[in-house]
Write an enzyme that holds these catalytic residues in place. Sequence first.
Site, PDB file in Angstrom:
ATOM      1  CG  HIS A   1      -0.836   7.543  -6.202  1.00 24.38           C
ATOM      2  ND1 HIS A   1      -1.934   6.609  -5.945  1.00 24.38           N
ATOM      3  CD2 HIS A   1      -0.716   7.465  -7.216  1.00 24.38           C
ATOM      4  CE1 HIS A   1      -2.477   6.050  -6.942  1.00 24.38           C
ATOM      5  NE2 HIS A   1      -1.695   6.268  -7.933  1.00 24.38           N
TER       6      HIS A   1
ATOM      7  CG  ASP B   1      -4.351   8.114  -3.386  1.00 20.42           C
ATOM      8  OD1 ASP B   1      -4.121   8.436  -3.819  1.00 20.42           O
ATOM      9  OD2 ASP B   1      -4.168   6.722  -4.090  1.00 20.42           O
TER      10      ASP B   1
ATOM     11  CB  SER C   1      -3.088   5.370 -10.595  1.00 19.29           C
ATOM     12  OG  SER C   1      -2.721   4.307  -9.659  1.00 19.29           O
TER      13      SER C   1
END
Length: 466
Positions: free
Chosen positions: A90, A149, A265
């Site tokens: 992402h 992811d 992230s």
Amino acid sequence: MRTRPPARRRAALPLTLAVALLAAAAPAAAERRADLRIVGGSQITIATTPFQVALWNPTTLEPGGQPSPFAGQFCGGTIVAPTKVVTAGHCAFNPTTGAPQPPSQVRVLAGTAHLRKATEPAYGIGVKDVAVSSITVNPGYSSSTEDGDAAVLTLAEPLYAGTPTPNGTTAIAPIRPIYPSEAGTATADGAAVRVSGWGDVNAEPATGGNPSYPADLHAVDVHVQPFTPCRNSYFLASLFGIQLTDRMLCAGEPAGGKDSCSGDSGGPLTASAAGTPVLAGIVSFGIGCAQANLPGIYTRVSETSVGAFLRGAAGLPDPPAPPPVVTTPTTPTTPTVPSPPPPIPPAPTTTDRARPTSRIAGRSCNRSRCVLDLVVSDPLPSAGIRRVRGTLRWSTRSRCRRKGRVTTCATAHETTLKGTFVGGSHWSLRTPRLGRRSYRLSIVARDKAGYDQRPATATTVRPARR
């Protein structure tokens, strides 16, 4: 205090889902403290995690109008090869528009734990700030479910030369992804793991909070959480398409207070495999930060499809084959030949022992059978004798017609009897019902192996008196 671009450490879930999950899990917001790091961690040097990098957007400017990693940092990453960095899938998309992030808007800062000092001319030796030439996203990544992811960045120039290894002083060094064969212990339930990054250091409830982003790198030690209870904690997420799969790993603390958060992230979740640090997970998403019963969710690097993508996109070798099973050759054994049975002792002759005789000491009969109590002249030892065998012979006379003449013919009969050895001179033998005639009885004793131990002895059975 500062804000970051709308990049995420956690999947952007609908507010209604966040509120529902918060109510279902009933987490109490962790008490905020001024000294909290990452969330619940502490500041570290880059030598502690020389594989850690910051991804930053050069189009995001400081208040003075100049670009800087401090203003533009939006995700973390992990060095796995000189020109390859692993991050979250992402992180390769614009969080506002969902469009792919152009490589020209992503730079990689390596060799430093300080986002502000990295821009100072005299800061550090070996600090690298390089451009990204291409971004490869895992084909199995789903932006709606956050499954798979993962992404790999290819850099415009190498971050290092040779094969540097983390030794406590190295500023830039790679880390290898965990092998599937190591996951059973390195990422087992309860295993200690570490997550690091420049993300929010405040414990945030599911509905959002007051983020605080540090300029220094932080890390926190957490533990791998059992997958089934973790999935149950996120059960309402399935209503919005978020489904925990075996490509995900849960890590945190049941009581909350320690976690990664927004801005972390794509950063590394590291574990120890036989004392060697390995990349076990990639920071992916979660509900709030550091909340009780809501651990952080990480991409599981040891999962087959994720690991294959990372190795292929980064040009890494396949995991080593498991060592062959070494078997010690056994010495061939000589087949065991059973010993021959003991020879049957020869029957005694008149020169060494007289043939034993027997007599009937008593009898008892019913309508169909008789039991004879025999006394033998040559006693047998009690040991070794199993049974007594006997043959009962008799003859009957009948009228026979032969060539027109009537003659008297004798017909021979015999039957096999079984008995038991009582002990010493006494044998017991079962016979059919004896009629009013004389019978010739031959008996012999047998041992446990079935061999005769006494020659046959004969006696006459006379009609019972009435």
